[in-house]
Design an enzyme around this catalytic site. Structure first.
Site, mmCIF file in Angstrom:
data_model
loop_
_atom_site.group_PDB
_atom_site.id
_atom_site.type_symbol
_atom_site.label_atom_id
_atom_site.label_comp_id
_atom_site.label_asym_id
_atom_site.label_seq_id
_atom_site.Cartn_x
_atom_site.Cartn_y
_atom_site.Cartn_z
ATOM 1 N N GLY A 1 -23.777 -28.830 -23.015
ATOM 2 C CA GLY A 1 -23.488 -29.817 -24.049
ATOM 3 C C GLY A 1 -24.715 -30.263 -24.828
ATOM 4 C CD1 TRP B 1 -23.246 -26.134 -30.714
ATOM 5 C CD2 TRP B 1 -21.794 -25.477 -29.152
ATOM 6 N NE1 TRP B 1 -22.852 -24.855 -31.022
ATOM 7 C CE2 TRP B 1 -21.953 -24.431 -30.085
ATOM 8 C CE3 TRP B 1 -20.910 -25.292 -28.078
ATOM 9 C CZ2 TRP B 1 -21.284 -23.218 -29.977
ATOM 10 C CZ3 TRP B 1 -20.240 -24.078 -27.972
ATOM 11 C CH2 TRP B 1 -20.430 -23.051 -28.919
ATOM 12 C CG ASP C 1 -14.419 -17.925 -32.960
ATOM 13 O OD1 ASP C 1 -14.700 -17.321 -33.993
ATOM 14 O OD2 ASP C 1 -14.096 -19.128 -32.919
ATOM 15 C CD GLN D 1 -16.363 -21.829 -26.408
ATOM 16 O OE1 GLN D 1 -16.801 -22.505 -25.498
ATOM 17 N NE2 GLN D 1 -16.447 -22.212 -27.664
ATOM 18 C CB THR D 2 -11.902 -16.150 -26.376
ATOM 19 O OG1 THR D 2 -11.085 -16.791 -25.386
ATOM 20 C CG2 THR D 2 -12.553 -14.922 -25.781
ATOM 21 C CG ASN D 3 -11.600 -21.602 -30.379
ATOM 22 O OD1 ASN D 3 -10.423 -21.860 -30.120
ATOM 23 N ND2 ASN D 3 -12.378 -22.444 -31.035
ATOM 24 C CD GLU E 1 -17.746 -19.489 -30.638
ATOM 25 O OE1 GLU E 1 -18.057 -20.044 -31.689
ATOM 26 O OE2 GLU E 1 -16.958 -19.991 -29.814
ATOM 27 C CD GLU F 1 -13.945 -19.288 -36.701
ATOM 28 O OE1 GLU F 1 -14.018 -19.952 -37.760
ATOM 29 O OE2 GLU F 1 -14.591 -19.547 -35.685
ATOM 30 N N GLY G 1 -9.020 -27.179 -31.089
ATOM 31 C CA GLY G 1 -9.742 -26.064 -30.476
ATOM 32 C C GLY G 1 -8.893 -25.448 -29.379
ATOM 33 N NE ARG G 2 -3.557 -23.363 -30.118
ATOM 34 C CZ ARG G 2 -3.182 -23.943 -31.262
ATOM 35 N NH1 ARG G 2 -3.928 -23.831 -32.335
ATOM 36 N NH2 ARG G 2 -2.062 -24.654 -31.320
ATOM 37 C CD GLU G 3 -12.778 -24.823 -28.294
ATOM 38 O OE1 GLU G 3 -11.758 -25.410 -27.864
ATOM 39 O OE2 GLU G 3 -13.411 -25.204 -29.308
#
Ligand SMILES: *[C@@H]1O[C@H](CO)[C@@H](O)[C@H](O)[C@H]1NC(C)=O
Ligand SMILES: *[C@@H]1O[C@H](CO)[C@@H](O)[C@H](O)[C@H]1NC(C)=O
Length: 335
Positions: free
Chosen positions: A216, A212, A119, A134-136, A121, A117, A146-148
């Site tokens: 959060g 979320w 992303d 956000q990228t991931n 977002e 994937e 997660g590599r956000e």
């Protein structure tokens, strides 16, 4: 004071537009021989949301809306192994806490346990506060990791269309905003199988991320302000499509290799470093609560050197921010 600040700001804007013009004319993306822009009917298919997906009159742009009933989404008809994927997106304005707009590549429906994937977002916010981006990446089912990264933007993404692009080649992944590279992930030994390497489809969705997306989950969607409408235009699918049955590439080798020739020029790299210094607000690499030992690519390999040289480490070293794990919209629950 106010006027000098205004002057400073406008010079900055001028510089930024000059810079983006420069990047447009000198950047690697524009040297792409053939950016294919397909009509919606030719390239895409609706995933969910019935009448909440609306085609523009030109047959190329699309509105996705979110209301109490459902969000909406579409996907590319084909799976691609590498390519350049892009959309001009205008996000819902006003109060948008809890709203998530996603523009991403995935093969979760083909490879359930080993999916890949990439992303973009967009996380809505309460009134008066900006959207965050956000990228991931996930590779070969690495969903526990997660590599956000998160960023603010240098413009208001609800006011106009802006271009968000993903280059994915055999060797690297580059995320761009308005042709400025903002993140590069190289295929390295330490990343190993977690570098996305199987054919993926392109997706765009809007959904309720109340639990979320904003602080959060503190600020939920308020449907009083619905429908939330995200507009998509200039959809570009310039990839190496694969055979749906055996996933062999149907493009010729020359085209496939082309994506590997795209690298970040010196000027673009400077622009990327400036963007990251100024606008990045979170990186998994510096989240010591989540990863008491940083993931290997954060301390070894070209990314780590890049982080250190650009001064990011200094900025983020002591921050105690926590990234949020999440999952994409359940694409079947809303159909
Ligand atoms: C560009 O794309 C079009 C449509 O897919 C194709 O017909 C054409 O041959 C391509 N041109 C080049 C130079 O690859
Ligand atoms: C991907 O994961 C599967 C299952 O865990 C494993 O067998 C395979 O070797 C992995 N592929 C790569 C490229 O690491």
């Amino acid at each position: 004071m106010a006027s000098s600040r205004f002057f400073f700001f406008s010079s900055l804007l001028l510089l930024a537009s000059f810079l983006s013009l420069f990047l447009l004319s000198h950047g690697a993306i524009s040297s792409f021989p053939n950016l294919t822009s397909l009509s919606f009917e030719e390239g895409y298919t609706q995933l969910f949301g019935d009448s909440n997906l609306m085609l523009h009159r030109d047959g190329r742009g699309v509105h996705l809306s979110l209301d109490e009933r459902t969000g909406a989404g579409f996907a590319s008809q084909d799976l691609y192994l590498h390519g350049f994927f892009s959309a001009a997106i205008k996000l819902p304005s006003d109060y948008a806490a809890g709203v998530v707009v996603a523009f991403y590549m995935s093969n979760g429906d083909v490879f359930e346990r080993t999916h890949d994937e990439l992303d973009f977002e967009f996380l809505g916010n309460i009134r008066g506060k900006e959207w965050r981006v956000q990228t991931n990446i996930y590779g070969n089912g690495s969903t526990a990791i997660g590599r956000e990264e998160r960023y603010g933007l240098w413009f208001d993404p609800t006011e106009d269309f802006h271009k968000y692009s993903i280059l994915w080649s055999h060797d690297r992944i580059i995320f761009y905003i308005d042709n400025v590279p903002i993140r590069e992930v190289a295929r390295t030994e330490v990343l190993g199988g977690q570098f996305p390497s199987k054919p993926m489809s392109l997706y765009a969705t809007i959904w309720d991320g109340s639990n979320w997306a904003t602080s959060g989950g503190r600020y939920k969607i308020n449907y009083k302000y619905a429908p939330y409408i995200a507009e998509f235009a200039d959809l570009i699918l310039d990839g190496c499509a694969v055979d749906p049955m055996d996933h062999t590439p149907t493009c010729n080798g020359l085209v496939a290799d082309l994506y590997d020739t795209i690298t970040i020029s010196t000027d673009q790299r400077l622009a990327m470093e400036r963007f990251r210094k100024k606008h990045m607000t979170y990186s998994y690499c510096y989240d010591r609560i989540r990863y008491s030992t940083p993931l290997p690519e954060c301390s070894a390999g070209p990314e780590a050197r890049q982080f250190q040289e650009s001064g990011e480490v200094v900025r983020f070293g002591d921050r105690r921010r926590r990234g949020k794990r999440h999952h994409h919209a359940p694409t079947n629950s809303a159909i």
